[in-house]
Design an enzyme around this catalytic site. Structure first.
Site, PDB file in Angstrom:
ATOM      1  N   ARG A  71       0.751  -1.114  -0.001  1.00  0.00           N
ATOM      2  CA  ARG A  71       0.100   0.044  -0.044  1.00  0.00           C
ATOM      3  C   ARG A  71       0.987   1.373  -0.012  1.00  0.00           C
ATOM      4  O   ARG A  71       0.621   2.320  -0.625  1.00  0.00           O
ATOM      5  CB  ARG A  71      -1.004   0.093   1.250  1.00  0.00           C
ATOM      6  CG  ARG A  71      -1.906  -1.018   1.185  1.00  0.00           C
ATOM      7  CD  ARG A  71      -3.060  -0.829   2.108  1.00  0.00           C
ATOM      8  NE  ARG A  71      -3.992   0.289   2.032  1.00  0.00           N
ATOM      9  CZ  ARG A  71      -4.843   0.540   1.301  1.00  0.00           C
ATOM     10  NH1 ARG A  71      -5.584  -0.500   0.693  1.00  0.00           N
ATOM     11  NH2 ARG A  71      -5.668   1.662   1.437  1.00  0.00           N
ATOM     12  N   GLN A 102      -9.557  11.105   6.933  1.00  0.00           N
ATOM     13  CA  GLN A 102      -9.314   9.826   7.606  1.00  0.00           C
ATOM     14  C   GLN A 102      -8.388   8.886   6.751  1.00  0.00           C
ATOM     15  O   GLN A 102      -8.162   8.016   6.732  1.00  0.00           O
ATOM     16  CB  GLN A 102     -10.742   8.975   7.461  1.00  0.00           C
ATOM     17  CG  GLN A 102     -12.028   9.502   8.091  1.00  0.00           C
ATOM     18  CD  GLN A 102     -13.343   8.900   7.687  1.00  0.00           C
ATOM     19  OE1 GLN A 102     -13.733   7.892   8.328  1.00  0.00           O
ATOM     20  NE2 GLN A 102     -14.019   9.599   6.835  1.00  0.00           N
ATOM     21  N   VAL A 104      -4.923   7.886   5.152  1.00  0.00           N
ATOM     22  CA  VAL A 104      -3.423   7.676   5.580  1.00  0.00           C
ATOM     23  C   VAL A 104      -2.460   8.026   4.722  1.00  0.00           C
ATOM     24  O   VAL A 104      -1.182   7.579   4.951  1.00  0.00           O
ATOM     25  CB  VAL A 104      -3.473   6.565   6.329  1.00  0.00           C
ATOM     26  CG1 VAL A 104      -4.486   6.207   7.499  1.00  0.00           C
ATOM     27  CG2 VAL A 104      -3.534   5.003   5.355  1.00  0.00           C
ATOM     28  N   HIS A 120      -6.526   9.029  11.340  1.00  0.00           N
ATOM     29  CA  HIS A 120      -6.418   7.534  11.482  1.00  0.00           C
ATOM     30  C   HIS A 120      -4.700   7.287  10.951  1.00  0.00           C
ATOM     31  O   HIS A 120      -4.316   6.121  10.741  1.00  0.00           O
ATOM     32  CB  HIS A 120      -6.996   6.842  10.271  1.00  0.00           C
ATOM     33  CG  HIS A 120      -8.663   6.766  10.455  1.00  0.00           C
ATOM     34  ND1 HIS A 120      -9.569   6.256   9.545  1.00  0.00           N
ATOM     35  CD2 HIS A 120      -9.322   6.856  11.604  1.00  0.00           C
ATOM     36  CE1 HIS A 120     -10.688   6.390  10.302  1.00  0.00           C
ATOM     37  NE2 HIS A 120     -10.592   6.691  11.327  1.00  0.00           N
ATOM     38  N   CYS A 128       6.783   2.147  16.959  1.00  0.00           N
ATOM     39  CA  CYS A 128       7.085   0.919  17.649  1.00  0.00           C
ATOM     40  C   CYS A 128       5.841   0.096  17.854  1.00  0.00           C
ATOM     41  O   CYS A 128       4.891   0.899  18.509  1.00  0.00           O
ATOM     42  CB  CYS A 128       8.031   1.128  18.850  1.00  0.00           C
ATOM     43  SG  CYS A 128       8.261  -0.364  19.734  1.00  0.00           S
ATOM     44  N   CYS A 147      12.409  -2.381  16.277  1.00  0.00           N
ATOM     45  CA  CYS A 147      12.506  -1.184  17.061  1.00  0.00           C
ATOM     46  C   CYS A 147      14.022  -1.150  17.611  1.00  0.00           C
ATOM     47  O   CYS A 147      14.602  -2.041  18.348  1.00  0.00           O
ATOM     48  CB  CYS A 147      11.586  -1.090  18.364  1.00  0.00           C
ATOM     49  SG  CYS A 147      12.003   0.366  19.099  1.00  0.00           S
ATOM     50  N   CYS A 150      13.823  -0.853  21.566  1.00  0.00           N
ATOM     51  CA  CYS A 150      13.619  -2.041  22.406  1.00  0.00           C
ATOM     52  C   CYS A 150      13.418  -3.467  21.881  1.00  0.00           C
ATOM     53  O   CYS A 150      13.167  -4.366  22.328  1.00  0.00           O
ATOM     54  CB  CYS A 150      11.932  -1.832  23.187  1.00  0.00           C
ATOM     55  SG  CYS A 150      10.658  -2.018  21.868  1.00  0.00           S
ATOM     56  N   SER A 189     -17.825   6.996   3.188  1.00  0.00           N
ATOM     57  CA  SER A 189     -19.088   6.138   3.449  1.00  0.00           C
ATOM     58  C   SER A 189     -19.835   6.618   4.472  1.00  0.00           C
ATOM     59  O   SER A 189     -20.979   5.832   4.647  1.00  0.00           O
ATOM     60  CB  SER A 189     -18.636   4.752   3.426  1.00  0.00           C
ATOM     61  OG  SER A 189     -17.743   4.453   4.551  1.00  0.00           O
ATOM     62  N   ASN A 213     -20.476  13.019  -2.712  1.00  0.00           N
ATOM     63  CA  ASN A 213     -20.244  11.430  -2.909  1.00  0.00           C
ATOM     64  C   ASN A 213     -21.224  11.145  -4.068  1.00  0.00           C
ATOM     65  O   ASN A 213     -22.274  11.381  -3.927  1.00  0.00           O
ATOM     66  CB  ASN A 213     -20.548  10.875  -1.318  1.00  0.00           C
ATOM     67  CG  ASN A 213     -20.158   9.314  -1.472  1.00  0.00           C
ATOM     68  OD1 ASN A 213     -20.055   8.735  -2.519  1.00  0.00           O
ATOM     69  ND2 ASN A 213     -19.714   8.939  -0.389  1.00  0.00           N
TER      70      ASN A 213
HETATM   71  N1  APR Z   1     -15.519  11.115  -5.119  1.00  0.00           N
HETATM   72  C1  APR Z   1     -16.112  11.227  -3.857  1.00  0.00           C
HETATM   73  N2  APR Z   1     -16.500  10.115  -3.444  1.00  0.00           N
HETATM   74  C2  APR Z   1     -16.135   9.141  -3.838  1.00  0.00           C
HETATM   75  C3  APR Z   1     -15.273   8.833  -4.737  1.00  0.00           C
HETATM   76  C4  APR Z   1     -15.012  10.198  -5.800  1.00  0.00           C
HETATM   77  N3  APR Z   1     -14.301   9.978  -6.799  1.00  0.00           N
HETATM   78  N4  APR Z   1     -15.217   7.456  -5.229  1.00  0.00           N
HETATM   79  C5  APR Z   1     -15.749   6.801  -4.244  1.00  0.00           C
HETATM   80  N5  APR Z   1     -16.312   7.646  -3.256  1.00  0.00           N
HETATM   81  C6  APR Z   1     -17.086   7.645  -2.251  1.00  0.00           C
HETATM   82  C7  APR Z   1     -17.631   6.131  -2.119  1.00  0.00           C
HETATM   83  O1  APR Z   1     -19.007   6.064  -2.750  1.00  0.00           O
HETATM   84  C8  APR Z   1     -17.870   5.807  -0.689  1.00  0.00           C
HETATM   85  O2  APR Z   1     -18.800   6.401  -0.056  1.00  0.00           O
HETATM   86  O3  APR Z   1     -16.210   7.337  -1.127  1.00  0.00           O
HETATM   87  C9  APR Z   1     -16.467   6.596  -0.213  1.00  0.00           C
HETATM   88  C10 APR Z   1     -15.390   5.579   0.496  1.00  0.00           C
HETATM   89  O4  APR Z   1     -15.827   4.757   1.531  1.00  0.00           O
HETATM   90  P1  APR Z   1     -14.863   3.970   2.302  1.00  0.00           P
HETATM   91  O5  APR Z   1     -14.114   3.125   1.518  1.00  0.00           O
HETATM   92  O6  APR Z   1     -15.697   3.469   3.192  1.00  0.00           O
HETATM   93  O7  APR Z   1     -13.932   4.979   3.007  1.00  0.00           O
HETATM   94  P2  APR Z   1     -13.755   5.797   4.230  1.00  0.00           P
HETATM   95  O8  APR Z   1     -15.132   6.480   4.233  1.00  0.00           O
HETATM   96  O9  APR Z   1     -12.716   6.696   4.275  1.00  0.00           O
HETATM   97  O10 APR Z   1     -13.586   4.660   5.257  1.00  0.00           O
HETATM   98  C11 APR Z   1     -13.346   5.199   6.664  1.00  0.00           C
HETATM   99  O11 APR Z   1     -12.612   3.056   7.196  1.00  0.00           O
HETATM  100  O12 APR Z   1     -11.396   1.582   5.673  1.00  0.00           O
HETATM  101  C12 APR Z   1     -11.531   2.021   7.231  1.00  0.00           C
HETATM  102  O13 APR Z   1      -9.608   3.290   8.480  1.00  0.00           O
HETATM  103  C13 APR Z   1     -10.165   3.311   7.095  1.00  0.00           C
HETATM  104  O14 APR Z   1     -10.092   5.702   7.154  1.00  0.00           O
HETATM  105  C14 APR Z   1     -11.038   4.467   6.861  1.00  0.00           C
HETATM  106  C15 APR Z   1     -12.165   4.306   7.462  1.00  0.00           C
END
Ligand code: APR
Length: 244
Positions: A71, A102, A104, A120, A128, A147, A150, A189, A213
């Site tokens: 990743r 959210q 990273v 996040h 560590c 680490c 440690c 989401s 979204n």
């Molecule tokens: N523009 C806007 N929104 C988009 C696009 C885009 N081009 N492409 C996809 N999406 C939307 C999707 O419809 C979905 O609702 O982005 C959202 C991504 O959702 P997730 O994958 O659930 O990501 P997120 O909400 O950041 O997840 C929260 O969960 O996976 C863990 O820790 C991780 O930080 C993450 C947290």
């Protein structure tokens, strides 16, 4: 693409405080796959929600470290997209502005955003697994490396499912949210708490709530405006309208 709500542009011009919360959707257009998307190639048979946990790391640290290495390389090869760049410009166009993410991947910072609240953590940092301190120099040969202080295994400095958020990050995000006049939820989401609770805090405190979204989320029925299109399309148009 749906038209921009004219009241949104006016509200952003007038607002003393604006908060933007972003999720993986903002980075999707940079080619960084979200956890909920199908994985590709080598990692297709692993469920990310099974890898991003302290239990998975305890069970098989090498597997988890290597998955994050993959990743990390994806992120290093990606570039900020027009959505990231527009958010960085928005920071310069409105008065008090807070970006909470959210994600990273550090792409907001690479796009020029400052003082980003990372709920996040950041995949490019390593810490560590016992002492919790960020480690900059370590021998790369091992998976995971150990680490230098440690000897415990090192891990990515990200928040795994079931873990607490970094101290102070949620408090800072929440404080900015309570003062927000406009709150934009972009590319998330709205399923993962506590981040998903922030827009509701904003609504309780009278903010205009805008969601960007392409898909409906649990937040959609509560938003003043839900713009069903991608961040990379909507945000540059918002900046253009604001700059007029
Ligand atoms: N523009 C806007 N929104 C988009 C696009 C885009 N081009 N492409 C996809 N999406 C939307 C999707 O419809 C979905 O609702 O982005 C959202 C991504 O959702 P997730 O994958 O659930 O990501 P997120 O909400 O950041 O997840 C929260 O969960 O996976 C863990 O820790 C991780 O930080 C993450 C947290």
């Amino acid at each position: 693409m749906p038209a921009l709500p004219p009241r949104l542009v006016d509200a952003l011009r007038a607002a003393d405080n604006t908060v933007v919360l972003t999720g993986a959707g903002v980075s999707a257009e940079s080619g960084v796959p979200t956890f909920r998307e199908a994985q590709t190639g080598l990692w297709a048979r692993f469920d990310p929600q099974e890898l991003a946990t302290p239990e998975a790391f305890a069970r098989d640290p090498e597997l988890v470290w290597n998955w994050y290495g993959w990743r990390r390389r994806l992120v290093a090869d990606a570039s900020p997209n027009p959505g990231h760049l527009a958010i960085a410009r928005l920071q310069r166009l409105v008065s008090d502005f807070t970006l909470v993410t959210q994600n990273v991947d550090g792409l907001h910072q690479r796009a020029g955003s400052r003082d980003v609240i990372e709920l996040h953590g950041n995949i490019l940092r390593t810490k560590c697994s016992v002492e919790d301190a960020v480690v900059e120099d370590y021998a790369e040969e091992e998976s995971p490396p150990v680490c230098p202080s440690c000897g415990a295994p090192l891990r990515p400095d990200v928040v795994w499912f079931g873990e607490m958020l970094p101290p102070g990050a949620l408090e800072a995000a929440s404080e900015a949210t309570r003062g927000a006049e406009v709150f934009l939820s972009v590319g998330t989401s709205s399923l993962v708490y506590p981040a998903a609770g922030l827009p509701f805090e904003a609504i309780e405190n009278g903010a205009m709530l805008v969601e960007i979204n392409p898909d409906e989320t649990p937040l959609t029925p509560h938003a003043d405006y839900s713009i069903r299109a991608s961040a990379g399309e909507v945000l540059p148009r918002l900046i253009a309208a604001l700059s007029q």
